[in-house]
Design a protein around this motif. Structure first.
Motif, PDB file in Angstrom:
ATOM      1  N   THR A   1      32.633  26.812  28.872  1.00 56.33           N
ATOM      2  CA  THR A   1      32.800  28.539  30.042  1.00 56.33           C
ATOM      3  C   THR A   1      32.614  28.689  30.599  1.00 56.33           C
ATOM      4  O   THR A   1      32.028  28.624  31.268  1.00 56.33           O
ATOM      5  N   LEU A   2      33.812  29.254  31.734  1.00 55.90           N
ATOM      6  CA  LEU A   2      33.673  29.305  33.019  1.00 55.90           C
ATOM      7  C   LEU A   2      32.506  31.022  33.293  1.00 55.90           C
ATOM      8  O   LEU A   2      33.333  32.709  32.903  1.00 55.90           O
ATOM      9  N   MET A   3      31.427  30.927  33.722  1.00 62.26           N
ATOM     10  CA  MET A   3      30.638  31.677  33.970  1.00 62.26           C
ATOM     11  C   MET A   3      30.735  32.427  35.407  1.00 62.26           C
ATOM     12  O   MET A   3      30.211  33.298  35.695  1.00 62.26           O
ATOM     13  N   LYS A   4      31.061  31.159  36.392  1.00 62.73           N
ATOM     14  CA  LYS A   4      31.033  31.427  37.620  1.00 62.73           C
ATOM     15  C   LYS A   4      29.580  31.883  38.512  1.00 62.73           C
ATOM     16  O   LYS A   4      29.754  33.208  38.864  1.00 62.73           O
ATOM     17  N   SER A   5      28.717  31.538  38.220  1.00 64.62           N
ATOM     18  CA  SER A   5      27.808  31.985  38.176  1.00 64.62           C
ATOM     19  C   SER A   5      25.937  30.916  39.110  1.00 64.62           C
ATOM     20  O   SER A   5      26.438  29.666  39.256  1.00 64.62           O
ATOM     21  N   LEU A   6      25.804  31.481  39.366  1.00 64.29           N
ATOM     22  CA  LEU A   6      24.317  30.221  40.492  1.00 64.29           C
ATOM     23  C   LEU A   6      23.439  30.794  40.907  1.00 64.29           C
ATOM     24  O   LEU A   6      23.092  32.284  40.931  1.00 64.29           O
ATOM     25  N   VAL A   7      21.865  30.040  40.549  1.00 65.25           N
ATOM     26  CA  VAL A   7      20.446  30.954  40.795  1.00 65.25           C
ATOM     27  C   VAL A   7      20.205  30.018  41.198  1.00 65.25           C
ATOM     28  O   VAL A   7      20.035  28.357  41.430  1.00 65.25           O
ATOM     29  N   ILE A   8      19.301  29.895  42.476  1.00 63.49           N
ATOM     30  CA  ILE A   8      18.817  29.362  43.611  1.00 63.49           C
ATOM     31  C   ILE A   8      16.809  29.509  43.652  1.00 63.49           C
ATOM     32  O   ILE A   8      16.681  31.272  43.853  1.00 63.49           O
ATOM     33  N   SER A   9      16.557  28.917  44.267  1.00 60.47           N
ATOM     34  CA  SER A   9      15.024  29.188  43.950  1.00 60.47           C
ATOM     35  C   SER A   9      13.949  27.680  44.154  1.00 60.47           C
ATOM     36  O   SER A   9      14.194  26.452  43.047  1.00 60.47           O
ATOM     37  N   PRO A  10      13.159  27.993  45.221  1.00 62.18           N
ATOM     38  CA  PRO A  10      11.906  26.866  45.065  1.00 62.18           C
ATOM     39  C   PRO A  10      11.204  26.560  43.780  1.00 62.18           C
ATOM     40  O   PRO A  10      10.929  26.171  44.149  1.00 62.18           O
ATOM     41  N   ASP A  11      11.030  28.120  43.089  1.00 60.54           N
ATOM     42  CA  ASP A  11      10.327  27.703  41.944  1.00 60.54           C
ATOM     43  C   ASP A  11      10.780  26.553  40.074  1.00 60.54           C
ATOM     44  O   ASP A  11      12.086  27.883  39.990  1.00 60.54           O
ATOM     45  N   MET A  12      11.271  25.585  40.236  1.00 62.60           N
ATOM     46  CA  MET A  12      11.625  24.892  39.426  1.00 62.60           C
ATOM     47  C   MET A  12      11.460  25.335  37.992  1.00 62.60           C
ATOM     48  O   MET A  12      12.105  26.027  36.698  1.00 62.60           O
ATOM     49  N   VAL A  13      10.923  26.357  37.211  1.00 63.90           N
ATOM     50  CA  VAL A  13      10.289  27.195  35.761  1.00 63.90           C
ATOM     51  C   VAL A  13      10.905  28.290  36.149  1.00 63.90           C
ATOM     52  O   VAL A  13      11.439  28.988  35.181  1.00 63.90           O
ATOM     53  N   ALA A  14      10.611  28.730  36.493  1.00 63.48           N
ATOM     54  CA  ALA A  14      11.160  30.197  37.709  1.00 63.48           C
ATOM     55  C   ALA A  14      12.877  30.200  37.280  1.00 63.48           C
ATOM     56  O   ALA A  14      13.480  31.278  36.267  1.00 63.48           O
ATOM     57  N   ALA A  15      13.365  29.039  37.865  1.00 62.14           N
ATOM     58  CA  ALA A  15      15.578  29.024  37.715  1.00 62.14           C
ATOM     59  C   ALA A  15      15.052  28.394  36.061  1.00 62.14           C
ATOM     60  O   ALA A  15      16.625  28.944  35.793  1.00 62.14           O
ATOM     61  N   ASP A  16      14.437  27.578  36.057  1.00 64.41           N
ATOM     62  CA  ASP A  16      15.588  27.317  34.499  1.00 64.41           C
ATOM     63  C   ASP A  16      15.016  28.506  33.168  1.00 64.41           C
ATOM     64  O   ASP A  16      15.948  28.789  32.542  1.00 64.41           O
ATOM     65  N   ALA A  17      14.162  28.846  34.015  1.00 62.17           N
ATOM     66  CA  ALA A  17      14.041  30.192  33.187  1.00 62.17           C
ATOM     67  C   ALA A  17      15.213  31.050  33.089  1.00 62.17           C
ATOM     68  O   ALA A  17      15.661  31.871  32.046  1.00 62.17           O
ATOM     69  N   ALA A  18      15.341  31.646  33.866  1.00 65.74           N
ATOM     70  CA  ALA A  18      16.901  32.425  34.369  1.00 65.74           C
ATOM     71  C   ALA A  18      17.954  31.778  33.251  1.00 65.74           C
ATOM     72  O   ALA A  18      19.023  32.296  33.304  1.00 65.74           O
ATOM     73  N   ALA A  19      18.029  30.189  34.321  1.00 68.40           N
ATOM     74  CA  ALA A  19      18.937  29.345  33.524  1.00 68.40           C
ATOM     75  C   ALA A  19      19.090  29.760  32.304  1.00 68.40           C
ATOM     76  O   ALA A  19      20.290  29.892  31.120  1.00 68.40           O
ATOM     77  N   ALA A  20      17.687  29.645  31.385  1.00 72.30           N
ATOM     78  CA  ALA A  20      18.186  29.711  29.969  1.00 72.30           C
ATOM     79  C   ALA A  20      18.854  31.223  29.047  1.00 72.30           C
ATOM     80  O   ALA A  20      19.411  30.985  28.866  1.00 72.30           O
ATOM     81  N   LYS A  21      18.242  31.875  30.239  1.00 69.89           N
ATOM     82  CA  LYS A  21      18.286  33.563  29.765  1.00 69.89           C
ATOM     83  C   LYS A  21      19.925  33.654  30.345  1.00 69.89           C
ATOM     84  O   LYS A  21      20.844  34.683  29.337  1.00 69.89           O
ATOM     85  N   MET A  22      20.399  33.097  31.273  1.00 69.30           N
ATOM     86  CA  MET A  22      22.277  33.189  31.776  1.00 69.30           C
ATOM     87  C   MET A  22      22.970  32.332  30.587  1.00 69.30           C
ATOM     88  O   MET A  22      23.654  32.191  29.707  1.00 69.30           O
ATOM     89  N   PHE A  23      22.147  30.909  30.451  1.00 70.74           N
ATOM     90  CA  PHE A  23      22.758  30.889  28.552  1.00 70.74           C
ATOM     91  C   PHE A  23      22.469  31.381  27.727  1.00 70.74           C
ATOM     92  O   PHE A  23      23.722  30.798  27.059  1.00 70.74           O
ATOM     93  N   GLY A  24      22.037  32.416  27.721  1.00 68.71           N
ATOM     94  CA  GLY A  24      21.929  32.813  26.062  1.00 68.71           C
ATOM     95  C   GLY A  24      21.276  32.957  25.149  1.00 68.71           C
ATOM     96  O   GLY A  24      20.734  33.192  24.307  1.00 68.71           O
ATOM     97  N   ILE A  25      19.595  32.050  25.918  1.00 69.60           N
ATOM     98  CA  ILE A  25      19.132  31.719  25.001  1.00 69.60           C
ATOM     99  C   ILE A  25      17.397  32.162  25.712  1.00 69.60           C
ATOM    100  O   ILE A  25      17.624  32.282  26.491  1.00 69.60           O
ATOM    101  N   SER A  26      16.205  32.444  25.146  1.00 72.44           N
ATOM    102  CA  SER A  26      14.975  32.875  26.025  1.00 72.44           C
ATOM    103  C   SER A  26      14.142  31.406  26.030  1.00 72.44           C
ATOM    104  O   SER A  26      14.475  30.568  25.691  1.00 72.44           O
ATOM    105  N   PRO A  27      13.569  31.831  27.370  1.00 73.75           N
ATOM    106  CA  PRO A  27      12.579  30.640  28.183  1.00 73.75           C
ATOM    107  C   PRO A  27      11.839  29.446  27.423  1.00 73.75           C
ATOM    108  O   PRO A  27      12.136  28.534  27.201  1.00 73.75           O
ATOM    109  N   ASP A  28      11.675  30.731  25.915  1.00 75.40           N
ATOM    110  CA  ASP A  28      10.598  30.141  25.244  1.00 75.40           C
ATOM    111  C   ASP A  28      11.546  29.004  24.120  1.00 75.40           C
ATOM    112  O   ASP A  28      10.624  28.438  23.443  1.00 75.40           O
ATOM    113  N   ASP A  29      12.377  29.445  24.157  1.00 78.47           N
ATOM    114  CA  ASP A  29      12.940  28.514  23.122  1.00 78.47           C
ATOM    115  C   ASP A  29      13.429  26.932  23.766  1.00 78.47           C
ATOM    116  O   ASP A  29      14.232  26.045  23.437  1.00 78.47           O
TER     117      ASP A  29
END
Length: 266
Positions: free
Chosen positions: A211-239
């Motif tokens: 899928t063409l999302m045309k998005s980007l996330v930047i953070s010094p915090d890996m956990v925060a970046a991964d949580a935000a990316a999970a939501k972008m992907f359409g799932i909960s970080p808890d998943d």
């Protein structure tokens, strides 16, 4: 954290890094920078198995403009390394931008380190470029993964170590979180979500998976970046178990509502 969408990779990174204070906030004059994209697969950029080469090149340019002495790029690939480097477009992009491409295909590039905070992963053989770097920039591509649910920043670190098989045999999610506790953490994490592989990861089967999302996330915090990316992907970080485990181990925070997230739409 900066989350941006709606543009081409270079333009999105330009605006995102400016919102973070510019690359000089992370790279000082004379420093050695190591960039770790995902270059694991012998597939073209359209398949979205590897980090976008245009984004990699733009990050290198910003590092050099900030005064970096040298910028190295490498990955411990899954497919044959020279094919991955070439087919992904990353080798050419790195050289054209003034960076240096390095291999990660033999064990003698790796040195054993202790992971004192690890529960399942107590040691790891880490590529010497990471250990010798002044600045370490982690550049995963967001995509589905059959074993880890998602590949994002913490999962991408499997490409800086030699023995990934141990992780798969000994609780993959815990090992991902364990390694994220290691002291040599990325200075900056840049999540490529321009093209996103929604299924059949990590290699992918065809462009139909993308899928063409045309998005980007930047953070010094890996956990925060991964949580935000999970939501972008359409799932909960808890998943994604390793996100919650790493949060509980103090690697970072998955509580995005407590962060200052700068959102930009181009």
């Amino acid at each position: 954290m900066v989350a941006i969408k709606g543009g081409e990779p270079e333009a999105m990174f330009d605006q995102a890094i400016e919102a973070m204070g510019g690359m000089k906030s992370f790279v000082q004059k004379g420093q050695k920078v190591v960039i770790k994209p995902n270059i694991g697969w012998d597939v073209t950029p359209e398949r979205a198995g590897n980090t976008n080469p245009k984004l990699v090149a733009q990050v290198i340019r910003h590092c050099l403009e900030a005064g970096a002495r040298e910028v190295y790029v490498f990955d411990n690939t899954c497919d044959k390394w020279d094919r991955c480097y070439a087919t992904s477009g990353i080798e050419k992009a790195v050289k054209d931008a003034g960076g240096k491409i390095a291999p990660g295909n033999t064990e003698n590039y790796y040195q054993t380190v202790d992971i004192p905070g690890g529960q399942k992963l107590k040691t790891a053989k880490v590529h010497e470029l990471i250990l010798d770097s002044d600045v370490f920039i982690n550049m995963p591509i967001l995509k589905s993964h059959s074993s880890a649910t998602l590949t994002v920043t913490m999962k991408n670190l499997m490409g800086v170590v030699w023995d990934r098989g141990y992780w798969h045999r000994n609780d993959l999610h815990q090992c991902i979180a364990d390694y994220a506790t290691y002291a040599k953490k990325p200075t900056l994490n840049i999540v490529d979500a321009y093209r996103v592989m929604m299924k059949n990861g990590p290699r992918g089967v065809s462009e139909a998976d993308v899928t063409l999302m045309k998005s980007l996330v930047i953070s010094p915090d890996m956990v925060a970046a991964d949580a935000a990316a999970a939501k972008m992907f359409g799932i909960s970080p808890d998943d994604v178990p390793y996100i919650g485990i790493a949060d509980s181990m103090g690697v970072g925070t998955m509580a995005l509502d407590k962060l200052n997230v700068h959102r930009i739409i181009l």
